[in-house]
Design a protein around this motif. Sequence first.
Motif: not given
Length: 588
Positions: A207, A214, A217-218, A221-222
Amino acid sequence: MSQHNEQTKWSQFLSLVIVFFFWGFVAASNDILIPVFKKWFVLSQLQSQLVAWAFYAAYFVGSVIFFIISLKSDILQKFGYKKTLAVGLSISAIGAFLFFPAAATANFWFFLMALFVVGLGFSVQQIVANPLAIKMGSASTGAHRLTLAGGINSLGTTIGPIIVGIALFGTGNKSEPLPANLSKTETLVYEYKTLKTELETNILDLGKDSHVDSAEKTATETKVNNQISKLNAGLATLEVNKNLSDELVNQYSKQLDDTKKEAANTLYPKEFVKGKLSTVKMPFVILGIAFILVAIFMLFSKIEDPAKEEEKLIDEGSEKFRITKYPQLVLGMIAIFLYVGVEVSIISNLPALLHTREFGSVLENNIAPFVSLYWGSLMIGRWNGGINVFNTSKALNLLLKIVVPFIAFGIIIFANNMSGKDVTSFYIYPIWIAIFIFISFIGGKNAGKTLMIFGVAGIIMMICGLFYPDKNIAKYFLISGGLFCSIMWPAIFDLAIAGLGKNTGKASSFLIMMILGGGIIPLVQGAICDIDNGPSGHGGIMGMTYTHFSYIIPALCFLYLAIFGYITPKILKKQGVELTESNESSGH
């Protein structure tokens, strides 16, 4: 023959052993890199062992190139030992500097190329430094000087993983030792929390990373948050019910294993991985600068090249030289292959073993002390053997052989304490050191006998490590393989080149080629470890994981080494080669 009673040239010898220190520093540091690369490049255990393969395959390639060139022009006679040594150091420096672009691009194959170049330089250094150490004084103490130099090499292997570990993970926290005497359920809770903390840390760091796209990253993270959710679901039940039935414990253990595999196969964004690997740059850049400085130092040092007449004698016999003519050399080449293989394989696969549940689920940031203890075990053995190079009374020699190994162990404990790691669990290890000292006295000064006894001891330690019920003790049986490997190199070398006369130099280059075993044997063991991650790996074998069972490979290597130590003196006797006690004492 005048050299027979010549005193050791200590000022020159001490300059030379700096090179031995570097060999150890880098070789042991590889064992810290293996679990790091495995994690961030998402590698199988077999693939992670390519780190060892790239490094030790370079020894083989370098030795072959050196040998081919030497057939037309004797490099050492033409350029001298010092200049050739400096060239080898410069090649290794180039490899060390390549770690900077390798980390900047986060490319696993680039790292392997960098390690290969470092190893290529080391192969040149090995070919020069080993015989040079032997020739720096009396022939009767030459093997002991090589053992003492090996002790300095082992000091590098002890310090290397600690320093690289600090560079990669920072200092440790002694207030967070691994909990002991937990029930099955409590142990499972600890493992769930450990993995959860690791994943939460990754999410937090991801993060904060502004370089990562992005969308990537998303997506990552999921995936990771989903893994954390599964862990939270398991913890919700486990923390409430402290005494679950064995059936439920096994059920939640399987769920944890599935989540671990899922987490291990999560590929993080490349820009994020670059950031994680950036800490690798500085230690190797500093190492590269050190290589250059030592190369310059060597060129201006007082180290003398051995008499060129020796090299001429070697050349005269080279045309008639056939390795098949000397069974001790052929068997010795296999012995070197397996010896280096077992020495490297035990520790290269240890992080994977310690990461298993039965051995405590130790994470990458806590591996360094165990790596340090293993390579420190070789230091203990080699310091013990190196005592023979000093001209002391029998009483003092006996005392030093008992005291020095424990001093070496104290250095291991002190170095790890300075790094902030809790190593109180290591305090049981002097039991194995005492066994080593006892066995070293049984071997005496006979290389064949010593090699056979230490080979048998290695087999016993590996078998105990496989089947001893308390895994907190079993791991030390496996780590103690370092103690029983420690004296084998000079003993094998002595037996393999005995009776070769003026062909000794050529034979030595063939033996150095066999360092390739350090790249091959770990791959074999790593392939067995990977069965745990396949469809046939569930449930393990003989009540243990395949990662644990893979230590049958070191046991088999020790078996050959014991047989080599037993039969080679008999082969030499048939050739009319009688080795004196002083010539065979390199077994220490």
